[in-house]
Every structure is written in C-alpha cells, then in structure tokens.
Write an enzyme that holds these catalytic residues in place. Structure first.
Site, PDB file in Angstrom:
ATOM      1  N   ASN A  82      35.746 115.691 -77.987  1.00 38.32           N
ATOM      2  CA  ASN A  82      36.132 115.588 -76.585  1.00 38.32           C
ATOM      3  C   ASN A  82      35.953 114.167 -76.051  1.00 38.32           C
ATOM      4  OD1 ASN A  82      37.017 118.281 -75.891  1.00 38.32           O
ATOM      5  ND2 ASN A  82      34.906 118.924 -76.172  1.00 38.32           N
TER       6      ASN A  82
ATOM      7  N   HIS B 217      28.836 107.277 -80.959  1.00 36.41           N
ATOM      8  CA  HIS B 217      30.186 106.989 -80.494  1.00 36.41           C
ATOM      9  C   HIS B 217      30.266 105.489 -80.207  1.00 36.41           C
ATOM     10  CE1 HIS B 217      30.918 111.275 -80.029  1.00 36.41           C
ATOM     11  NE2 HIS B 217      29.853 111.365 -79.245  1.00 36.41           N
TER      12      HIS B 217
ATOM     13  N   ALA C 165      29.601 112.849 -73.242  1.00 39.22           N
ATOM     14  CA  ALA C 165      28.648 112.113 -74.073  1.00 39.22           C
ATOM     15  C   ALA C 165      28.941 110.631 -74.177  1.00 39.22           C
ATOM     16  CB  ALA C 165      28.623 112.730 -75.472  1.00 39.22           C
TER      17      ALA C 165
END
Length: 273
Positions: A194, A224, A125
C-alpha cells in the site's frame, strides 16, 4: 496525507463505522471507543466473522451506511472495490487504509465521479508524501523509485509459481521478488505494498513510480526507501518499521497513522500539525 494546519471554532461529532477487526482495526477501534480521537464516536464494526467482546456493536455494511457518516476501511483492497462507490453515493465519507486499490485507474475514476461522500487516504507506513505533493507544483519528477524490503514469508502470494514460492521459503540472502510500477505491483501484493500506492497518489501518476519488492530473511524491520529526482531537486526518504506481531505484512505504526489522519479530517479544535 498532506500536513494539515487547521483552526476550528467548534466541533461536530462524526459517527464512525470501522470495517475490519484485524491488526489495524483493533488498535483504531479501541482508540475510538476510548475517546482518544476528539469529535469521533465509534458506532459499529463491520467484519465478515462473528466477533465477541467488541467495543461497539457489530453491524453489516448496509447498517453501517445507515448509521454512520464516516467509514474507515481497514480490511483490504477488495472492500474499497466492492463498497467504495456505494459508500460515497450514500453521502458517507470513506477513509481508505488499503490505498493500493486506488491505483486501479478505472476504480479511481469511478470514485472521483461518485458522491456526495468524499474519499480520504492515509499515508500509513511512509512519510514525505506532503513534500512530494508540493514538488508537483514545480514540475514533473523525472525519476521516482520505491524499494520495499520485507521478510520473505510475508510476500508469498497465491499467484506465484512453485519455483518462486520455494525460493522465498528457502531464501538465505535478499531476493528481488518483483519490479514494476505502482500501477501494477500493489494488486500483486494487496497486504504488503500500500505504500507504493500512497507514493503514487502523492506523485499523481502510478506509472511514474518504479517499485522494487525485496525479500530479506535477515530483515528485522520493514524498510521503505523512496528516491525521487527532477530538474528542481532530489529527494530521499527511508523508514524502517517493526512489523506488527499479529500481522507481519503490516507495520506497527499503520493504525497510529490512521488515527492521526482521523484527527486531521475531523478538525480537532486548535492547531493540528
């Protein structure tokens, strides 16, 4: 993964086994079964449940090792810990989606010493990993920070005390859930961080990456933010993804990142960017 530019003069079909039939595995498995990844044949699916209407036969792990030459892990960090060395020792390559497992220094060292199979990981991602890898050639980064923001309910974990659990359940404003390094945070949130491990693998040192996990009840997207700085420059990447409707702990883009990584690994004919 790094950007790959490859020119191939022929392809060899790789026999792929898929571990996990959840939000990630279903998208990846159906794409493989439909022939959307040239050079890949989906041989079987490994899952600890008995499943119906699969696009390939259901196998146990031993059967997958005997019949496949590439295993795609889409089932969680525990699979990498339990089976990673055995996969490589069998001469089978392993693509890891749950890259958080690779921040375990002991496991990473054992996997480096295993073989003849090879380990690949997918960035999932987050982007910018190829640039962070390239920057390492100029010298160490003095600061690397990842701030991940998700819905509170996706971050609740069994190890949390009742006070923190209740705080997340009742949150009406952003809450800092944890702050640490990429060496310890991914193991605390095995389905949600992750990305921290992927950044750590790109930087080359899990302890050099500060990770801040935020819960925001108003979040409609998973965010993020990577910030890095060194004597040679400063870098900032921000991504905002829609959570997967089946599994909000992961982002919708993740299985497509896996398919992109498979494209690169399998060496599609022509130029691959």
């Amino acid at each position: 993964m790094s950007v790959v530019t490859q020119v191939s003069h022929g392809t060899t079909t790789r026999r792929v086994g898929l571990v996990g039939w959840g939000a990630i595995g279903q998208v990846v498995g159906n794409a493989l079964a439909e022939g959307r990844v040239p050079g890949a044949e989906l041989v079987g699916i490994v899952d600890n449940r008995t499943l119906d209407d699969l696009p390939a036969q259901q196998l146990n792990f031993e059967q997958a090792l005997e019949s496949c030459d590439l295993i795609v892990e889409a089932a969680g960090q525990s699979v990498v810990r339990e089976w990673g060395e055995r996969v490589l020792a069998a001469g089978v390559d392993l693509m890891v989606c749950s890259s958080g497992a690779l921040t375990d220094a002991d496991l990473a060292e054992r996997l480096r010493g295993a073989g003849p199979g090879r380990v690949y990981f997918t960035g999932g991602a987050v982007g910018g990993l190829d640039l962070l890898q390239a920057v390492r050639g100029l010298g160490p980064l003095t600061t690397v920070r990842l701030t991940t923001t998700k819905l509170p309910r996706t971050l609740i974990q069994p190890w949390m005390d009742q006070e923190l659990t209740d705080r997340l359940k009742r949150a009406e404003e952003p809450v800092e859930v944890m702050r640490g390094t990429a060496a310890d945070v991914p193991s605390k949130f095995p389905k949600s961080t992750n990305v921290a491990a992927s950044v750590a693998l790109a930087v080359g040192d899990p302890r050099a990456v500060e990770v801040v996990v935020m819960a925001d009840p108003a979040a409609t997207l998973t965010r993020h933010v990577i910030e890095a700085e060194g004597s040679h420059g400063s870098y900032r990447f921000e991504v905002n993804h829609r959570p997967d409707p089946v599994n909000p702990a992961t982002s919708q883009v993740v299985p497509h990142a896996v398919l992109r990584s498979l494209d690169a690994v399998l060496g599609r004919s022509g130029m691959v960017l």
